[in-house]
Design an enzyme around this catalytic site. Structure first.
Site, PDB file in Angstrom:
ATOM      1  N   LEU A 101      -1.313  -8.834   7.050  1.00 57.43           N
ATOM      2  CA  LEU A 101      -2.736  -8.520   7.053  1.00 57.43           C
ATOM      3  C   LEU A 101      -3.414  -8.990   8.333  1.00 57.43           C
ATOM      4  CD1 LEU A 101      -3.689  -9.521   3.394  1.00 57.43           C
ATOM      5  CD2 LEU A 101      -3.029  -7.274   4.253  1.00 57.43           C
ATOM      6  N   SER A 102      -4.355  -8.219   8.800  1.00 56.64           N
ATOM      7  CA  SER A 102      -5.177  -8.656   9.924  1.00 56.64           C
ATOM      8  C   SER A 102      -6.018  -9.848   9.481  1.00 56.64           C
ATOM      9  CB  SER A 102      -6.091  -7.521  10.390  1.00 56.64           C
ATOM     10  OG  SER A 102      -7.039  -7.216   9.375  1.00 56.64           O
TER      11      SER A 102
END
Length: 246
Positions: free
Chosen positions: A60-61
């Site tokens: 995930l960013s």
């Protein structure tokens, strides 16, 4: 540039009104403390706000992780389960807040379980338990949980996860198929919707993120088999009793 400086810059950008992903002091302090570069193979990309790939799964960013963590809102001493541990970063941020021995994480992909364990240990959160489990079953041995974070999409809250919540516990998850919303589930019902998201679907037993079969799940194999049977002609139709046809 020093990693601590890069972390501060990352969190500053997430707090800025242009993104507005981090609102609470607890999440801000925790994300500034966790060495994200221990969870990302490319040190240069560790503090960039973009998703990455690792062993067939999406890392995930920082902004997406922040949205999940803000929704989860863990407090010191909470017992927390992370379903879909991935590389272990979100579990580490939670552990920074609640204590590493209060965090359990599971993932269906064994290779990611080993990766998360190593990353968490290198980052200083070796007390986090990471086990290889089917996420839909949760981890009942350590229930009840004050918070459960599901990092994969499902069309309805998994019953086992709801049952493993404490009386006032909450489940944070992406809900939906093609159109997904980040939701808060309390008492088995959706209590709040927090905007649109786009997550990979929740895997079940037999669907592994790091194998060549990743895009051919059990459900897809059954559908391919059905279509293949319908396309068969003449001698290929092995269900025909040829003795009766003579």
């Amino acid at each position: 540039m020093e990693p601590a400086v890069l972390r501060d810059d990352m969190v500053d950008s997430l707090e800025h009104e242009s993104k507005g992903c981090v609102h609470s002091d607890a999440i801000s302090v925790a994300m500034r403390a966790v060495p994200r570069h221990e969870f990302v193979e490319d040190d240069r990309a560790a503090y960039a706000d973009r998703p990455l790939e690792r062993f067939g799964t999406r890392v995930l960013s920082p902004s997406t992780a922040a949205r999940l963590l803000e929704a989860l809102a863990p407090s010191e001493g909470d017992n927390v389960l992370v379903v879909g541990a991935g590389v272990g970063y979100t579990a580490a941020v939670v552990a920074e807040i609640v204590g590493d021995r209060n965090v359990q994480a599971i993932d269906i992909t064994r290779r990611l379980v080993y990766e998360a364990r190593e990353n968490l240990a290198n980052a200083g959160y070796e007390g986090v338990l990471v086990d290889c489990r089917d996420g839909i079953d949760g981890l009942p041995e350590y229930a009840p949980y004050d918070c459960i974070l599901l990092e994969a999409a499902a069309i309805e809250p998994p019953r086992a996860l709801v049952d493993q919540l404490a009386d006032d516990g909450r489940l944070i998850m992406p809900l939906g198929a093609h159109e997904q919303s980040l939701v808060v589930v309390e008492d088995g019902d959706v209590a709040e919707r927090l905007g649109g998201v786009a997550f990979q679907p929740m895997l079940v037993e037999g669907e592994q993120a790091d194998t060549v079969e990743r895009n051919r799940t059990r459900r897809e194999d059954r559908e391919h088999a059905r279509r293949d049977a319908e396309r068969r002609r003449g001698w290929q139709q092995d269900w025909i009793d040829w003795d009766e046809q003579v």
